[in-house]
Design a protein around this motif. Structure first.
Motif, PDB file in Angstrom:
ATOM      1  N   GLN A 128       3.329   6.135  -5.444  1.00 38.60           N
ATOM      2  CA  GLN A 128       3.120   6.305  -6.881  1.00 38.60           C
ATOM      3  C   GLN A 128       1.994   7.312  -7.146  1.00 38.60           C
ATOM      4  OE1 GLN A 128       2.418   2.330  -8.323  1.00 38.60           O
ATOM      5  NE2 GLN A 128       4.601   1.833  -8.443  1.00 38.60           N
ATOM      6  N   GLN A 129       0.919   7.222  -6.348  1.00 44.33           N
ATOM      7  CA  GLN A 129      -0.213   8.132  -6.532  1.00 44.33           C
ATOM      8  C   GLN A 129       0.183   9.580  -6.254  1.00 44.33           C
ATOM      9  OE1 GLN A 129      -3.300   6.640  -3.988  1.00 44.33           O
ATOM     10  NE2 GLN A 129      -3.691   4.810  -5.257  1.00 44.33           N
ATOM     11  N   GLU A 184       0.830  -1.203   0.000  1.00 47.39           N
ATOM     12  CA  GLU A 184       0.000   0.000   0.000  1.00 47.39           C
ATOM     13  C   GLU A 184       0.867   1.257   0.000  1.00 47.39           C
ATOM     14  OE1 GLU A 184      -2.920   0.015   3.054  1.00 47.39           O
ATOM     15  OE2 GLU A 184      -3.790  -1.922   2.482  1.00 47.39           O
ATOM     16  N   ALA A 196       1.890   1.943  -3.440  1.00 50.58           N
ATOM     17  CA  ALA A 196       0.795   2.519  -4.226  1.00 50.58           C
ATOM     18  C   ALA A 196       0.609   4.006  -3.910  1.00 50.58           C
ATOM     19  CB  ALA A 196      -0.492   1.748  -3.955  1.00 50.58           C
TER      20      ALA A 196
END
Length: 201
Positions: free
Chosen positions: A69-70, A63, A66
């Protein structure tokens, strides 16, 4: 540029913790290497601060990846290249492993062929051993037969020797008798040749 100890002071966590985060999320942490030394760009602090916050919330590594990256944290090209090289290295290692396995398989096949050859040789040796044993037994039988024949010949020689000696002795006796008879006859003939008045002298 910052050193790892600078990051530790800014983040307020243990040095080992910072080292773990850098190792786990290195593609998001921009660095500059000068020989054996590694320096961290100032933007590394923002990345590590974000990681610290999510770790404190017990978020799993996937997570955190993620979220990073977001939020648009740039991926370090050099680190990405290193990751690619590692993957390629693993692929090369896998290929090498397959090659080794093939070589092992070939070696096992050759070993199986050698074992089959050895088994054939052992069977051949057993057959030769049985044949040699048979020939040895036949040789013993032949030796026994020769011994019997030698004994028989010796017995015949002894028997014939005794018979020949008896015949020779009889012949000597007859010869001696013939000699005596010849001598007697010769003496008688000599006497007959003399005048009658000389015979009685």
């Amino acid at each position: 540029m910052l050193r790892k100890k600078d990051l530790v002071e800014v983040l307020g966590v243990a040095k080992s913790t910072v080292a773990d985060w850098i190792s786990e999320f290195q593609v998001f942490i921009p660095i500059i290497k000068e020989g054996a030394l590694t320096y961290y760009k100032p933007e590394s602090v923002n990345v590590l601060q974000t990681i610290k916050t999510m770790r404190e919330q017990n978020m799993p590594k996937s997570e955190i990846y993620a979220v990073l990256q977001q939020r648009g944290f740039p991926i370090t090209i050099s680190e990405a290249e290193e990751d690619v090289q590692k993957v390629l290295g693993k692929l090369d290692a896998r290929k090498q492993l397959l090659d080794v396995m093939n070589q092992v398989g070939n070696a096992l096949e050759r070993l199986a062929d050698q074992e089959e050859t050895i088994e054939h040789i052992e069977k051949r040796q057993d057959a030769l051993s049985d044949q040699q044993k048979f020939l040895s037994e036949r040789q013993d039988e032949a030796d026994g037969r020769v011994t019997e024949l030698e004994q028989l010949v010796h017995q015949l020689e002894e028997k014939h020797k005794t018979e020949l000696e008896r015949i020779a002795q009889k012949f000597e006796q007859e010869l001696e008798a013939a000699r005596m008879e010849i001598a007697s006859t010769k003496a008688e003939l000599e006497n007959r040749k003399k005048p009658w008045w000389k015979i009685w002298r």
